[in-house]
Each structure stands twice: as C-alpha cells, then as structure tokens.
Design a protein around this motif. Structure first.
Motif, PDB file in Angstrom:
ATOM      1  N   VAL A 119      -4.049  -0.902 -11.346  1.00  0.00           N
ATOM      2  CA  VAL A 119      -3.107  -1.269 -10.291  1.00  0.00           C
ATOM      3  C   VAL A 119      -3.313  -2.716  -9.864  1.00  0.00           C
ATOM      4  O   VAL A 119      -2.350  -3.449  -9.626  1.00  0.00           O
ATOM      5  CB  VAL A 119      -3.243  -0.301  -9.095  1.00  0.00           C
ATOM      6  CG1 VAL A 119      -2.381  -0.760  -7.929  1.00  0.00           C
ATOM      7  CG2 VAL A 119      -2.843   1.109  -9.515  1.00  0.00           C
ATOM      8  N   SER A 120      -4.557  -3.147  -9.785  1.00  0.00           N
ATOM      9  CA  SER A 120      -4.831  -4.547  -9.466  1.00  0.00           C
ATOM     10  C   SER A 120      -4.207  -5.468 -10.503  1.00  0.00           C
ATOM     11  O   SER A 120      -3.589  -6.490 -10.171  1.00  0.00           O
ATOM     12  CB  SER A 120      -6.337  -4.784  -9.403  1.00  0.00           C
ATOM     13  OG  SER A 120      -6.638  -6.154  -9.195  1.00  0.00           O
ATOM     14  N   LEU A 164      -2.317   7.386 -11.716  1.00  0.00           N
ATOM     15  CA  LEU A 164      -2.089   5.944 -11.658  1.00  0.00           C
ATOM     16  C   LEU A 164      -2.722   5.183 -12.810  1.00  0.00           C
ATOM     17  O   LEU A 164      -2.603   3.960 -12.884  1.00  0.00           O
ATOM     18  CB  LEU A 164      -2.591   5.386 -10.333  1.00  0.00           C
ATOM     19  CG  LEU A 164      -1.638   5.410  -9.131  1.00  0.00           C
ATOM     20  CD1 LEU A 164      -0.433   4.516  -9.353  1.00  0.00           C
ATOM     21  CD2 LEU A 164      -1.204   6.812  -8.771  1.00  0.00           C
ATOM     22  N   ALA A 204      -8.040   1.694 -10.291  1.00  0.00           N
ATOM     23  CA  ALA A 204      -8.125   0.506  -9.438  1.00  0.00           C
ATOM     24  C   ALA A 204      -7.903  -0.760 -10.256  1.00  0.00           C
ATOM     25  O   ALA A 204      -7.179  -1.675  -9.834  1.00  0.00           O
ATOM     26  CB  ALA A 204      -9.481   0.461  -8.736  1.00  0.00           C
ATOM     27  N   SER A 261      -4.454  -7.942  -4.289  1.00  0.00           N
ATOM     28  CA  SER A 261      -4.537  -6.594  -4.857  1.00  0.00           C
ATOM     29  C   SER A 261      -5.557  -5.754  -4.103  1.00  0.00           C
ATOM     30  O   SER A 261      -5.368  -4.545  -3.925  1.00  0.00           O
ATOM     31  CB  SER A 261      -4.862  -6.631  -6.351  1.00  0.00           C
ATOM     32  OG  SER A 261      -6.137  -7.173  -6.609  1.00  0.00           O
ATOM     33  N   ILE A 311       2.323   2.150  -3.442  1.00  0.00           N
ATOM     34  CA  ILE A 311       1.334   2.837  -4.274  1.00  0.00           C
ATOM     35  C   ILE A 311       1.113   4.255  -3.778  1.00  0.00           C
ATOM     36  O   ILE A 311       1.028   5.208  -4.575  1.00  0.00           O
ATOM     37  CB  ILE A 311       0.012   2.050  -4.270  1.00  0.00           C
ATOM     38  CG1 ILE A 311       0.213   0.665  -4.902  1.00  0.00           C
ATOM     39  CG2 ILE A 311      -1.086   2.809  -5.010  1.00  0.00           C
ATOM     40  CD1 ILE A 311      -0.925  -0.300  -4.652  1.00  0.00           C
ATOM     41  N   CYS A 356     -12.684   0.668  -3.498  1.00  0.00           N
ATOM     42  CA  CYS A 356     -12.152   2.026  -3.629  1.00  0.00           C
ATOM     43  C   CYS A 356     -13.277   3.054  -3.716  1.00  0.00           C
ATOM     44  O   CYS A 356     -13.189   4.134  -3.121  1.00  0.00           O
ATOM     45  CB  CYS A 356     -11.247   2.128  -4.855  1.00  0.00           C
ATOM     46  SG  CYS A 356      -9.623   1.359  -4.649  1.00  0.00           S
ATOM     47  N   LEU A 358      -5.968   4.545  -3.271  1.00  0.00           N
ATOM     48  CA  LEU A 358      -6.245   5.156  -4.573  1.00  0.00           C
ATOM     49  C   LEU A 358      -7.448   6.081  -4.521  1.00  0.00           C
ATOM     50  O   LEU A 358      -7.533   7.045  -5.289  1.00  0.00           O
ATOM     51  CB  LEU A 358      -6.487   4.072  -5.627  1.00  0.00           C
ATOM     52  CG  LEU A 358      -5.286   3.249  -6.086  1.00  0.00           C
ATOM     53  CD1 LEU A 358      -5.748   2.118  -7.000  1.00  0.00           C
ATOM     54  CD2 LEU A 358      -4.265   4.119  -6.793  1.00  0.00           C
ATOM     55  N   ARG A 367      -4.292  -3.637  -1.037  1.00  0.00           N
ATOM     56  CA  ARG A 367      -3.314  -2.556  -1.196  1.00  0.00           C
ATOM     57  C   ARG A 367      -3.830  -1.352  -1.964  1.00  0.00           C
ATOM     58  O   ARG A 367      -3.082  -0.379  -2.123  1.00  0.00           O
ATOM     59  CB  ARG A 367      -2.078  -3.109  -1.919  1.00  0.00           C
ATOM     60  CG  ARG A 367      -2.342  -3.476  -3.374  1.00  0.00           C
ATOM     61  CD  ARG A 367      -1.145  -4.066  -4.079  1.00  0.00           C
ATOM     62  NE  ARG A 367      -1.386  -4.136  -5.510  1.00  0.00           N
ATOM     63  CZ  ARG A 367      -1.193  -5.216  -6.256  1.00  0.00           C
ATOM     64  NH1 ARG A 367      -0.733  -6.331  -5.712  1.00  0.00           N
ATOM     65  NH2 ARG A 367      -1.429  -5.174  -7.550  1.00  0.00           N
ATOM     66  N   THR A 368      -5.062  -1.385  -2.448  1.00  0.00           N
ATOM     67  CA  THR A 368      -5.485  -0.339  -3.379  1.00  0.00           C
ATOM     68  C   THR A 368      -6.398   0.726  -2.778  1.00  0.00           C
ATOM     69  O   THR A 368      -6.753   1.681  -3.454  1.00  0.00           O
ATOM     70  CB  THR A 368      -6.201  -0.954  -4.603  1.00  0.00           C
ATOM     71  OG1 THR A 368      -7.172  -1.897  -4.161  1.00  0.00           O
ATOM     72  CG2 THR A 368      -5.213  -1.651  -5.516  1.00  0.00           C
ATOM     73  N   CYS A 389     -11.557  -4.359  -6.352  1.00  0.00           N
ATOM     74  CA  CYS A 389     -10.842  -3.116  -6.063  1.00  0.00           C
ATOM     75  C   CYS A 389     -11.678  -1.898  -6.456  1.00  0.00           C
ATOM     76  O   CYS A 389     -11.690  -0.890  -5.739  1.00  0.00           O
ATOM     77  CB  CYS A 389      -9.502  -3.097  -6.787  1.00  0.00           C
ATOM     78  SG  CYS A 389      -8.324  -4.333  -6.186  1.00  0.00           S
ATOM     79  N   HIS A 410       0.833  -1.198   0.000  1.00  0.00           N
ATOM     80  CA  HIS A 410       0.000   0.000   0.000  1.00  0.00           C
ATOM     81  C   HIS A 410       0.871   1.252   0.000  1.00  0.00           C
ATOM     82  O   HIS A 410       0.577   2.236  -0.691  1.00  0.00           O
ATOM     83  CB  HIS A 410      -0.889  -0.023   1.250  1.00  0.00           C
ATOM     84  CG  HIS A 410      -2.295   0.406   1.025  1.00  0.00           C
ATOM     85  ND1 HIS A 410      -3.346  -0.049   1.771  1.00  0.00           N
ATOM     86  CD2 HIS A 410      -2.842   1.270   0.132  1.00  0.00           C
ATOM     87  CE1 HIS A 410      -4.466   0.509   1.359  1.00  0.00           C
ATOM     88  NE2 HIS A 410      -4.188   1.318   0.370  1.00  0.00           N
TER      89      HIS A 410
END
Length: 333
Positions: free
Chosen positions: A168-169, A79, A165, A143, A69, A186, A150, A146-147, A182, A66
């Motif tokens: 990045v995933s 991103l 999302a 994933s 990112i 998010c 965002l 950690r997102t 994600c 995390h």
C-alpha cells in the motif's frame, strides 16, 4: 496473560481506537500545520482553519486517504492482492478528483500521472517509480500517515501485515524506507491492539532485512532521547515517525488514569510543529490502538468529522468491519 490483555471487549475498544485516534490527531494538528513549535504549556485545540481551510474538528487528507484504504479492507479484501490494490488506487483517484481538501506534493504528482489510465494500479506504480527516479526522494510521510488501519486486517498474521504495508505504501511512495516505516508502525499498532502494550516500532525490526533493521534501531534510539521538536522539519518519513514516537515516549503514563496518555501525547505531537496534522495522525493511530476509543476525550470524538461525511460512529463501524471481515481476533487462551 491477564484478563485485560485477552478481553475481546477491550480488544474491540482498542481496534476502534486506531482510525478514530488517527482522525482526532489529524484534526487536532490541522490548525497548526507548517507552523512553529508550540510552547510546552500550549494546549492545541480543534479550531479548524489550516490549509483547507477546515471546519473545527475536520480531518484532512491524512485521514481521508486512510478511509479509502479502510473501506477496501472492510470489504474483506486482501490488501496484498492486485485486485484489492487496484480498488485502493481507484479510490485514491476518485478522492483526488472529488473529495480531497489537500494533497501532499509527492502524492499529487503520482495521482496526476495516473489519472485517466486504463489500469490505474499499473499506472500509479509506474508513476511512483518515475517520481522516485527523477527526484531521488520519495520517502515522504504521506504513506505512513494512512496505513495504520491495515493492522486490523492482519491481526493474526504479522508477515502478511508487513507485506500489505509495503504494497500500500508503494502505490505512491517508491522508496523502500517509506515502506519500512509503514511495516514498523503497523506492527506496533497490531501489538498494541492485541496485547495492550506500547512495545512500539521496535517490535517489528525483525520484519526488515538486517541492514534496514540496524538503521531503524538507531533512528528509534534517537527518538527515545530527543524531544519531538528535534525532528522538525518532519516531512521525511523517518523524522515524522521519530517525532510521533518521541511524543508518545516523552509523556509519562498517568498511574491513576492511564488512558489520559492518549490526549497528552497527542498534545506533545502537535507542539512539535511543522507537519502537525500528519505527525499527530501517525501518533493517534498507535495511541488509539493502545488505549482504545474509550480513552479519547468525548469532546474530540463528538467534533471529529470529514470526507466523505463521516463522523466517529462511522469510523468505528469501519474498524469493526475490518476486524470481522478479515478474521477477527485470535482465539483466547
């Protein structure tokens, strides 16, 4: 709309709660990872140990990734772009080589395949695709954990948040189900920070295609009727999200002190057992986004720490930088 909902100070507090909340959930779950469900009267503690072994209050790979990112987002980078995603990919590889205390099996396979590549972004994407095609399974929870941060980078653009999302995933988790999870989480965090509500992942169903939205609605409805432990084992991203959402929904919000919901719901997430640090990190990001960093028990905020030598003030600073560099809060009114 009330002053509570549009207060920039309260929105700032909630934004700060996203990363600190995730880290606290992570550190609270670390000692119980891959253990059985805990009894209803058990109060989990940040006593360390776990797979690391970790120091008391130390967070694991969930928050470590995390942070990678968050650092890219705090630079002001978008991103959704290859340039920013390449920075994230490089950050993951550097972390895996020199800072990781633990790495999930799927993520480890992808990062190992991309190590030393001339173009780490292309290599990571290809490794994620190959991992999925060779195993048929790449919808782990690695994933989703950690997102959440965002959301702070796209407070004013939910469509862009959904795109970021997924991107990045997809660096490590090729399966679209992981990306969908994600997107939903998010968006739930974005709404929590801006509006001070717990509308939850249902608020993002319209960001998915019709078939995916129908599947996720059924999964979310199931989470609303079952206890968190019903979704163990929770390494699959759907069951991890269900466990976290079930824990949040299952704890009544105290009328006299609503912010207490943060800690009580995190206890419920850890009691579910199995991948406790990840489920609690996922839940902590949303709970922190709803109730704010000020709602987190001071003893947890004082204790939480981890790679690369960060503590609560450093995590707060990252959240502030993301919000300020990526457009801030929408205009009041």
């Amino acid at each position: 709309m009330t002053d509570y909902l549009i207060s920039p100070q309260l929105r700032r507090d909630r934004a700060r709660g996203v990363l600190v909340g995730a880290a606290c959930g992570d550190a609270l779950g670390v000692p119980y990872e891959f253990g059985p469900a805990l009894g209803p009267n058990t109060l989990p503690e940040m006593i360390g140990g776990g797979l690391g072994p970790y120091q008391p209050g130390e967070y694991s790979d969930d928050t470590q990734m995390h942070v990678v990112i968050a650092r890219v987002a705090a630079s002001g980078a978008d991103l959704r772009t290859d340039e920013a995603l390449r920075s994230v990919a490089e950050g993951f590889l550097d972390w895996a080589a020199g800072g990781a205390t633990d790495i999930g099996a799927q993520t480890r396979a992808v990062l190992s395949a991309a190590r030393g590549a001339a173009d780490p972004l292309a290599a990571m994407r290809e490794a994620a695709r190959q991992t999925h095609e060779s195993t048929g399974r790449s919808a782990g929870n690695g994933s989703l954990m950690r997102t959440g941060v965002l959301a702070l980078a796209y407070l004013n653009d939910r469509a862009a948040l959904a795109e970021a999302a997924r991107a990045v995933s997809g660096l490590t988790h090729y399966d679209p189900v992981a990306g969908e999870a994600c997107v939903l989480w998010c968006e739930a965090i974005r709404v929590a920070v801006l509006d001070g509500t717990l509308d939850g992942p249902q608020s993002g169903l319209d960001l998915l295609d019709e078939a995916a939205a129908q599947r996720w609605k059924a999964w979310l409805d199931e989470a609303a009727t079952q206890p968190p432990a019903a979704f163990a084992p929770n390494g699959y991203v759907v069951r991890a999200l269900q466990a976290a959402w079930s824990a949040i929904l299952g704890i009544p919000i105290p009328e006299d002190n609503p912010g207490r919901h943060f800690g009580r719901a995190l206890y419920a997430a850890v009691r579910a057992g199995d991948d406790t640090d990840t489920v609690a990190a996922i839940g902590g990001a949303l709970l922190g986004g709803r109730w704010g960093v000020s709602s987190i028990y001071p003893v947890w905020r004082d204790a939480v720490h981890g790679w690369p030598g960060l503590r609560e003030p450093d995590l707060v600073a990252l959240c502030d930088a993301i919000v300020d560099q990526r457009g801030g809060f929408p205009a009041e009114g």
